[in-house]
Motif scaffolding. Structure first.
Motif, PDB file in Angstrom:
ATOM      1  N   GLN A  95       0.872  -1.214   0.208  1.00  0.00           N
ATOM      2  CA  GLN A  95      -0.057   0.033  -0.108  1.00  0.00           C
ATOM      3  C   GLN A  95       0.913   1.340  -0.130  1.00  0.00           C
ATOM      4  N   LEU A  96       1.896   1.194   0.830  1.00  0.00           N
ATOM      5  CA  LEU A  96       2.792   2.470   0.881  1.00  0.00           C
ATOM      6  C   LEU A  96       3.525   2.654  -0.367  1.00  0.00           C
ATOM      7  N   ILE A  97       3.727   1.601  -1.268  1.00  0.00           N
ATOM      8  CA  ILE A  97       4.501   1.989  -2.504  1.00  0.00           C
ATOM      9  C   ILE A  97       3.608   2.608  -3.625  1.00  0.00           C
ATOM     10  N   LEU A  98       2.179   2.501  -3.516  1.00  0.00           N
ATOM     11  CA  LEU A  98       1.339   2.629  -4.706  1.00  0.00           C
ATOM     12  C   LEU A  98       1.883   4.213  -5.366  1.00  0.00           C
ATOM     13  N   PRO A  99       1.755   5.093  -4.644  1.00  0.00           N
ATOM     14  CA  PRO A  99       1.968   6.400  -5.166  1.00  0.00           C
ATOM     15  C   PRO A  99       3.354   6.471  -6.051  1.00  0.00           C
ATOM     16  N   PHE A 100       4.295   5.489  -5.813  1.00  0.00           N
ATOM     17  CA  PHE A 100       5.706   5.745  -6.334  1.00  0.00           C
ATOM     18  C   PHE A 100       5.516   4.846  -7.512  1.00  0.00           C
ATOM     19  N   LEU A 101       4.824   3.971  -7.944  1.00  0.00           N
ATOM     20  CA  LEU A 101       4.888   3.130  -9.159  1.00  0.00           C
ATOM     21  C   LEU A 101       5.003   3.579 -10.339  1.00  0.00           C
ATOM     22  N   THR A 102       5.982   3.428 -11.155  1.00  0.00           N
ATOM     23  CA  THR A 102       6.094   4.159 -12.566  1.00  0.00           C
ATOM     24  C   THR A 102       5.020   3.069 -13.369  1.00  0.00           C
ATOM     25  N   TYR A 103       4.725   1.947 -13.233  1.00  0.00           N
ATOM     26  CA  TYR A 103       3.933   1.192 -13.857  1.00  0.00           C
ATOM     27  C   TYR A 103       2.399   1.068 -13.001  1.00  0.00           C
ATOM     28  N   ARG A 104       1.477   1.263 -13.701  1.00  0.00           N
ATOM     29  CA  ARG A 104       0.113   1.135 -12.534  1.00  0.00           C
ATOM     30  C   ARG A 104      -0.835  -0.016 -12.988  1.00  0.00           C
ATOM     31  N   PRO A 105      -0.766  -1.004 -12.396  1.00  0.00           N
ATOM     32  CA  PRO A 105      -1.836  -2.072 -12.700  1.00  0.00           C
ATOM     33  C   PRO A 105      -3.091  -1.665 -11.941  1.00  0.00           C
ATOM     34  N   LYS A 106      -4.196  -2.300 -12.409  1.00  0.00           N
ATOM     35  CA  LYS A 106      -5.466  -2.192 -11.589  1.00  0.00           C
ATOM     36  C   LYS A 106      -5.134  -2.763 -10.248  1.00  0.00           C
ATOM     37  N   THR A 107      -5.580  -2.046  -9.197  1.00  0.00           N
ATOM     38  CA  THR A 107      -5.254  -2.667  -7.823  1.00  0.00           C
ATOM     39  C   THR A 107      -6.409  -2.861  -6.945  1.00  0.00           C
ATOM     40  N   ILE A 108      -6.371  -3.791  -6.224  1.00  0.00           N
ATOM     41  CA  ILE A 108      -7.673  -4.230  -5.487  1.00  0.00           C
ATOM     42  C   ILE A 108      -7.013  -4.531  -4.167  1.00  0.00           C
ATOM     43  N   HIS A 109      -7.677  -4.397  -3.132  1.00  0.00           N
ATOM     44  CA  HIS A 109      -7.264  -4.644  -1.685  1.00  0.00           C
ATOM     45  C   HIS A 109      -8.207  -5.621  -1.189  1.00  0.00           C
ATOM     46  N   ILE A 110      -7.915  -6.811  -0.460  1.00  0.00           N
ATOM     47  CA  ILE A 110      -8.715  -7.654  -0.077  1.00  0.00           C
ATOM     48  C   ILE A 110      -9.014  -7.360   1.549  1.00  0.00           C
ATOM     49  N   LEU A 111     -10.124  -7.127   2.221  1.00  0.00           N
ATOM     50  CA  LEU A 111     -10.268  -6.871   3.630  1.00  0.00           C
ATOM     51  C   LEU A 111     -10.573  -8.266   4.241  1.00  0.00           C
ATOM     52  N   HIS A 112      -9.408  -8.667   5.009  1.00  0.00           N
ATOM     53  CA  HIS A 112      -9.575 -10.307   5.429  1.00  0.00           C
ATOM     54  C   HIS A 112     -10.090 -10.407   6.747  1.00  0.00           C
ATOM     55  N   ASN A 113     -10.009  -9.312   7.634  1.00  0.00           N
ATOM     56  CA  ASN A 113     -10.533  -9.274   8.913  1.00  0.00           C
ATOM     57  C   ASN A 113     -11.302  -7.993   9.487  1.00  0.00           C
ATOM     58  N   ASP A 114     -12.237  -8.406  10.473  1.00  0.00           N
ATOM     59  CA  ASP A 114     -12.942  -7.127  10.892  1.00  0.00           C
ATOM     60  C   ASP A 114     -12.439  -6.413  12.112  1.00  0.00           C
ATOM     61  N   THR A 115     -11.193  -5.943  11.915  1.00  0.00           N
ATOM     62  CA  THR A 115     -10.624  -5.121  13.059  1.00  0.00           C
ATOM     63  C   THR A 115     -10.215  -3.643  12.269  1.00  0.00           C
ATOM     64  N   PRO A 116      -9.949  -2.677  13.260  1.00  0.00           N
ATOM     65  CA  PRO A 116      -9.653  -1.366  12.539  1.00  0.00           C
ATOM     66  C   PRO A 116      -8.147  -1.502  11.974  1.00  0.00           C
ATOM     67  N   ASP A 117      -7.278  -2.241  12.277  1.00  0.00           N
ATOM     68  CA  ASP A 117      -6.024  -2.231  11.633  1.00  0.00           C
ATOM     69  C   ASP A 117      -6.300  -2.736  10.187  1.00  0.00           C
ATOM     70  N   PHE A 118      -7.116  -3.903   9.984  1.00  0.00           N
ATOM     71  CA  PHE A 118      -7.201  -4.220   8.755  1.00  0.00           C
ATOM     72  C   PHE A 118      -7.962  -3.001   7.721  1.00  0.00           C
ATOM     73  N   TYR A 119      -8.741  -2.321   8.332  1.00  0.00           N
ATOM     74  CA  TYR A 119      -9.252  -1.347   7.776  1.00  0.00           C
ATOM     75  C   TYR A 119      -8.415  -0.046   7.397  1.00  0.00           C
ATOM     76  N   ARG A 120      -7.592   0.097   8.634  1.00  0.00           N
ATOM     77  CA  ARG A 120      -6.509   1.237   8.346  1.00  0.00           C
ATOM     78  C   ARG A 120      -5.700   0.874   7.135  1.00  0.00           C
ATOM     79  N   VAL A 121      -5.018  -0.397   7.119  1.00  0.00           N
ATOM     80  CA  VAL A 121      -4.158  -0.835   6.179  1.00  0.00           C
ATOM     81  C   VAL A 121      -4.654  -0.758   4.650  1.00  0.00           C
TER      82      VAL A 121
END
Length: 354
Positions: A95-121
């Motif tokens: 997640q942190l490197i997404l703004p710095f990629l010179t090649y931009r694929p379509k990106t999806i994030h899987i929400l694997h757990n019901d906790t604030p830290d999973f939502y934060r990441v």
């Protein structure tokens, strides 16, 4: 279509690892290319062998690198690989490197757990994410609450799927109970010793298998030393997914006093094998899988007496146990098959690529 999954690790017994491997199989069976990058410590031999089984390749393992070198290596590997779609599984590095990629694929994030830290990441650099997948409606709603609804149009609910039953149940000499999961407090494992002792105190005859390991393994083994010595309780440690499935297929009751889950994959696996889940009520999550009193029991967490009463009810009523086994299996086959999961994911990924 070339798809790259980024995941912290793939280790034996890991639910996250199983999800990644299952998705790899879905991707490759549809004629696409599946690759995996791990960013944290893994059992590499296990990982490589399992990826080969699922027709996926490991393009890198970054667990040995420090934080900044890991970020740089992750960026370079993504750019060199040039995936059409990048799937991030609870991974802050990616997640942190997404703004710095010179090649931009379509990106999806899987929400694997019901906790604030999973939502934060999941919300890090969110403007570079094209979509989020939640396994249940509750997780989708809570992520939307966390992000003030800013990305709600991009959040899709796709339930997990599990394999068909491993084998047909054969009659056990004793009633077989099983727990599968990491031995951490958030899985409710601290209630297993008093639960087992109360069942024994009521004169019930059973065998209890405890699968997995964690920081509370020694606590469990100490509390249940006599029961283990007498062969009433068996600790397996971490075992392969196939061995887990085999044990679930032989069990009668799946005891799962978890505090946290995003979906409850192991519950669906147990049900697919005709094993009745006795688990915690997590609104919007476990009640999406289990119909209380019909295909299993949903109980307040850490309520030892409630768990004991439900298990005792099944032990003392073989006909009801048989009915609930049948109902559990039918529900899993109807709602949580790999076929349904595959159709849902491939439809979404193909839509995303357009």
């Amino acid at each position: 279509m070339k798809i790259l999954q980024i995941v912290p690790f793939i280790n034996p017994g890991s639910g996250l690892g199983k999800y990644v491997l299952t998705l790899s199989s879905i991707i490759t069976e549809a004629g696409n290319e599946s690759n995996v990058l791990t960013t944290h410590t893994s059992n590499f031999d296990f990982e490589i062998q399992e990826l080969k089984k699922h027709c996926a390749k490991s393009i890198g393992q970054l667990g040995a690198y420090g934080r900044f070198k890991k970020l740089w290596k992750c960026k370079r590997l993504i750019e060199a690989h040039k995936p059409d779609i990048l799937i991030i599984n609870y991974n802050g590095t990616a997640q942190l490197i997404l703004p710095f990629l010179t090649y931009r694929p379509k990106t999806i994030h899987i929400l694997h757990n019901d906790t604030p830290d999973f939502y934060r990441v999941g919300a890090i650099n969110a403007k570079y994410v094209d979509g989020w997948i939640a396994p249940t409606k509750a997780v989708a709603e809570r992520f939307n609450e966390y992000t003030s609804g800013k990305y709600s149009s991009k959040v899709r609910v796709i339930p997990h799927g599990v394999e068909d039953a491993f084998e047909t149940h054969s009659k056990n000499e004793k009633l077989e109970l099983i727990f599968v999961g990491v031995h951490y407090e958030h899985k409710g494992v601290k209630i297993l010793p008093p639960l087992i002792k109360k069942l024994l105190g009521q004169g019930l005859d059973f065998h209890f298998t405890i699968v997995g390991k964690g920081i509370l393994t020694n606590f469990l083994k100490e509390e249940l030393r006599d029961e283990e010595d007498k062969g009433i309780v068996t600790f397996t440690g971490v075992i392969s997914g196939e061995d887990v499935y085999r044990l679930q297929a032989k069990a009668d009751i799946f005891v799962y006093p978890t505090h946290i889950d995003s979906f409850g994959l192991v519950i669906a696996e147990a049900m697919m094998n005709g094993t009745v889940p006795v688990t915690t009520l997590l609104p919007g999550i476990t009640d999406n899988i289990v119909e209380n009193g019909a295909s299993g029991f949903l109980l307040p967490y850490d309520d030892v007496n409630a768990f004991v009463d439900a298990i005792q009810c099944l032990i003392n009523n073989p006909e009801r146990l048989a009915q609930m086994k049948k109902a559990a299996k039918e529900k899993a086959q109807k709602c949580f098959s790999l076929r349904q999961m595959s159709e849902n994911y491939l439809t979404y990924l193909n839509t995303l690529k357009k």
